[in-house]
Design an enzyme around this catalytic site. Structure first.
Site, PDB file in Angstrom:
ATOM      1  N   ARG A 170      36.297  25.487 -27.069  1.00  0.00           N
ATOM      2  CA  ARG A 170      36.373  24.101 -26.611  1.00  0.00           C
ATOM      3  C   ARG A 170      37.809  23.685 -26.319  1.00  0.00           C
ATOM      4  O   ARG A 170      38.728  24.069 -27.033  1.00  0.00           O
ATOM      5  CB  ARG A 170      35.788  23.171 -27.676  1.00  0.00           C
ATOM      6  CG  ARG A 170      34.290  23.119 -27.639  1.00  0.00           C
ATOM      7  CD  ARG A 170      33.677  22.481 -28.863  1.00  0.00           C
ATOM      8  NE  ARG A 170      34.422  21.356 -29.421  1.00  0.00           N
ATOM      9  CZ  ARG A 170      34.058  20.725 -30.532  1.00  0.00           C
ATOM     10  NH1 ARG A 170      32.957  21.098 -31.182  1.00  0.00           N
ATOM     11  NH2 ARG A 170      34.764  19.727 -31.003  1.00  0.00           N
ATOM     12  N   ARG A 228      33.426   6.921 -37.563  1.00  0.00           N
ATOM     13  CA  ARG A 228      34.704   7.626 -37.652  1.00  0.00           C
ATOM     14  C   ARG A 228      35.856   6.645 -37.759  1.00  0.00           C
ATOM     15  O   ARG A 228      37.013   7.065 -37.808  1.00  0.00           O
ATOM     16  CB  ARG A 228      34.881   8.441 -36.376  1.00  0.00           C
ATOM     17  CG  ARG A 228      35.238   9.896 -36.599  1.00  0.00           C
ATOM     18  CD  ARG A 228      35.012  10.579 -35.284  1.00  0.00           C
ATOM     19  NE  ARG A 228      35.543  11.879 -35.161  1.00  0.00           N
ATOM     20  CZ  ARG A 228      34.794  12.946 -34.902  1.00  0.00           C
ATOM     21  NH1 ARG A 228      33.488  12.855 -34.857  1.00  0.00           N
ATOM     22  NH2 ARG A 228      35.364  14.099 -34.703  1.00  0.00           N
ATOM     23  N   ARG A 260      43.882  15.857 -33.292  1.00  0.00           N
ATOM     24  CA  ARG A 260      42.632  15.449 -33.940  1.00  0.00           C
ATOM     25  C   ARG A 260      42.818  15.278 -35.439  1.00  0.00           C
ATOM     26  O   ARG A 260      42.235  14.381 -36.044  1.00  0.00           O
ATOM     27  CB  ARG A 260      41.529  16.490 -33.676  1.00  0.00           C
ATOM     28  CG  ARG A 260      40.999  16.431 -32.257  1.00  0.00           C
ATOM     29  CD  ARG A 260      40.218  17.676 -31.919  1.00  0.00           C
ATOM     30  NE  ARG A 260      38.937  17.728 -32.586  1.00  0.00           N
ATOM     31  CZ  ARG A 260      38.245  18.855 -32.785  1.00  0.00           C
ATOM     32  NH1 ARG A 260      38.734  20.008 -32.382  1.00  0.00           N
ATOM     33  NH2 ARG A 260      37.077  18.819 -33.348  1.00  0.00           N
ATOM     34  N   LYS A 272      31.205  20.437 -41.130  1.00  0.00           N
ATOM     35  CA  LYS A 272      30.112  19.455 -41.097  1.00  0.00           C
ATOM     36  C   LYS A 272      28.931  19.951 -40.265  1.00  0.00           C
ATOM     37  O   LYS A 272      27.782  19.764 -40.639  1.00  0.00           O
ATOM     38  CB  LYS A 272      30.597  18.116 -40.513  1.00  0.00           C
ATOM     39  CG  LYS A 272      31.666  17.427 -41.314  1.00  0.00           C
ATOM     40  CD  LYS A 272      31.928  16.019 -40.802  1.00  0.00           C
ATOM     41  CE  LYS A 272      32.398  15.944 -39.361  1.00  0.00           C
ATOM     42  NZ  LYS A 272      33.713  16.583 -39.109  1.00  0.00           N
ATOM     43  N   ARG A 291      37.461  28.874 -33.704  1.00  0.00           N
ATOM     44  CA  ARG A 291      36.074  28.458 -33.506  1.00  0.00           C
ATOM     45  C   ARG A 291      35.610  28.725 -32.068  1.00  0.00           C
ATOM     46  O   ARG A 291      36.351  28.493 -31.120  1.00  0.00           O
ATOM     47  CB  ARG A 291      36.009  26.955 -33.793  1.00  0.00           C
ATOM     48  CG  ARG A 291      34.688  26.469 -34.210  1.00  0.00           C
ATOM     49  CD  ARG A 291      34.849  25.257 -35.074  1.00  0.00           C
ATOM     50  NE  ARG A 291      35.033  24.038 -34.296  1.00  0.00           N
ATOM     51  CZ  ARG A 291      34.797  22.832 -34.799  1.00  0.00           C
ATOM     52  NH1 ARG A 291      34.372  22.692 -36.035  1.00  0.00           N
ATOM     53  NH2 ARG A 291      35.001  21.776 -34.059  1.00  0.00           N
TER      54      ARG A 291
HETATM   55  P1  AMP Z   1      33.348  16.407 -32.957  1.00  0.00           P
HETATM   56  O1  AMP Z   1      32.533  17.476 -32.307  1.00  0.00           O
HETATM   57  O2  AMP Z   1      32.557  15.588 -33.951  1.00  0.00           O
HETATM   58  O3  AMP Z   1      34.640  16.916 -33.535  1.00  0.00           O
HETATM   59  O4  AMP Z   1      33.746  15.371 -31.810  1.00  0.00           O
HETATM   60  C1  AMP Z   1      34.483  15.788 -30.687  1.00  0.00           C
HETATM   61  C2  AMP Z   1      35.224  14.593 -30.071  1.00  0.00           C
HETATM   62  O5  AMP Z   1      34.276  13.599 -29.664  1.00  0.00           O
HETATM   63  C3  AMP Z   1      36.166  13.861 -31.014  1.00  0.00           C
HETATM   64  O6  AMP Z   1      37.436  14.476 -31.110  1.00  0.00           O
HETATM   65  C4  AMP Z   1      36.240  12.492 -30.339  1.00  0.00           C
HETATM   66  O7  AMP Z   1      37.052  12.526 -29.177  1.00  0.00           O
HETATM   67  C5  AMP Z   1      34.801  12.296 -29.872  1.00  0.00           C
HETATM   68  N1  AMP Z   1      33.973  11.615 -30.901  1.00  0.00           N
HETATM   69  C6  AMP Z   1      32.920  12.122 -31.589  1.00  0.00           C
HETATM   70  N2  AMP Z   1      32.408  11.212 -32.434  1.00  0.00           N
HETATM   71  C7  AMP Z   1      33.168  10.100 -32.284  1.00  0.00           C
HETATM   72  C8  AMP Z   1      33.168   8.808 -32.886  1.00  0.00           C
HETATM   73  N3  AMP Z   1      32.279   8.478 -33.840  1.00  0.00           N
HETATM   74  N4  AMP Z   1      34.094   7.918 -32.478  1.00  0.00           N
HETATM   75  C9  AMP Z   1      34.982   8.216 -31.521  1.00  0.00           C
HETATM   76  N5  AMP Z   1      35.068   9.397 -30.914  1.00  0.00           N
HETATM   77  C10 AMP Z   1      34.160  10.348 -31.284  1.00  0.00           C
END
Ligand code: AMP
Length: 226
Positions: A166, A98, A177, A18, A133
């Site tokens: 990360r 999400r 996740r 994404k 990554r």
């Molecule tokens: P991402 O970089 O989008 O994979 O987000 C990293 C982490 O941020 C996720 O694993 C969640 O812990 C948190 N996160 C990001 N967006 C959301 C969301 N819309 N709702 C809840 N947690 C989020």
């Protein structure tokens, strides 16, 4: 006559690509890129109250509570760069909503997406992608030790900052996740069935971007991705 959509949303499992599609769409369309993951990581780095609250959830591969996320997006979408010249909303959501309650809250604010770009990648491919990554904490550029290695090991090509692996890209949190995605986010595919465009996320990034641009321009029929 243009049917181009202005409220855009990316949907897909962690590791589906994404972020890469978002970067392409942002540079081609000049649309504001609202990545909740990036926003939370910035809040963690700045040590804000939201960052302190979010960090434990993020490191454990769990979702940050809905009320925190909804407030974050409400505030962000009110900013000037999230509006077109005519004052109407114009943005690309990446990582939000999400959960079904987040989607409900977005609809209630009149900001529900017009087109949902579902970047589809089978689960077995996701694990390999995610563990390799690396990302640049300086400029956000993404790398991968197998698929997109930096020219100098561990260093960002663009700005020279040391790359990071990360905490939530380690295998334990990744499995968590993916479980979280399956349970809480995948139901959004059904929820948005009337406006979703499925994009094969296993093809080359340029092909994925081309499909995404066509969908935004209204060239694809909405299709069920269930
Ligand atoms: P991402 O970089 O989008 O994979 O987000 C990293 C982490 O941020 C996720 O694993 C969640 O812990 C948190 N996160 C990001 N967006 C959301 C969301 N819309 N709702 C809840 N947690 C989020």
């Amino acid at each position: 006559m243009s049917k181009a959509a202005n409220k855009l949303m990316l949907l897909g499992a962690p590791g589906a690509g994404k972020g890469t599609v978002a970067k392409g769409l942002t540079s081609q369309l000049g649309v504001a890129h609202l990545s909740t993951g990036d926003m939370l990581r910035a809040a963690v780095a700045a040590g804000t109250a939201v960052g302190r609250l979010a960090q434990g959830f993020m490191d454990a591969g769990q979702l940050v509570p809905d009320d925190v996320m909804v407030k974050l997006i409400d505030e962000r979408t009110a900013e000037a760069d999230c509006k077109a010249a005519d004052g109407k909303p114009r943005f690309l959501l990446d990582g939000f909503p999400r959960t079904l309650p987040q989607a409900d809250a977005l609809d209630a604010s009149g900001l529900g997406p017009e087109v949902v770009l579902f970047v589809d990648v089978p689960e077995e491919a996701l694990l390999r992608r995610l563990t390799g990554r690396r990302s640049c904490p300086g400029c956000g550029a993404p790398f991968h030790i197998d698929f997109q290695p930096p020219k100098v090991d561990g260093i960002c090509d663009a700005c020279g900052t040391a790359l990071v692996h990360r905490a939530d890209d380690q295998e334990g949190p990744i499995r968590k996740r993916l479980d979280t995605y399956r349970a809480q986010t995948a139901p959004l595919v059904q929820r948005y069935a009337d406006r979703i465009v499925r994009i094969d996320g296993t093809t080359a990034p340029a092909v994925v971007l081309e499909a995404a641009l066509a969908a935004v321009a209204g060239k694809n029929q909405a299709q069920s991705a269930a």
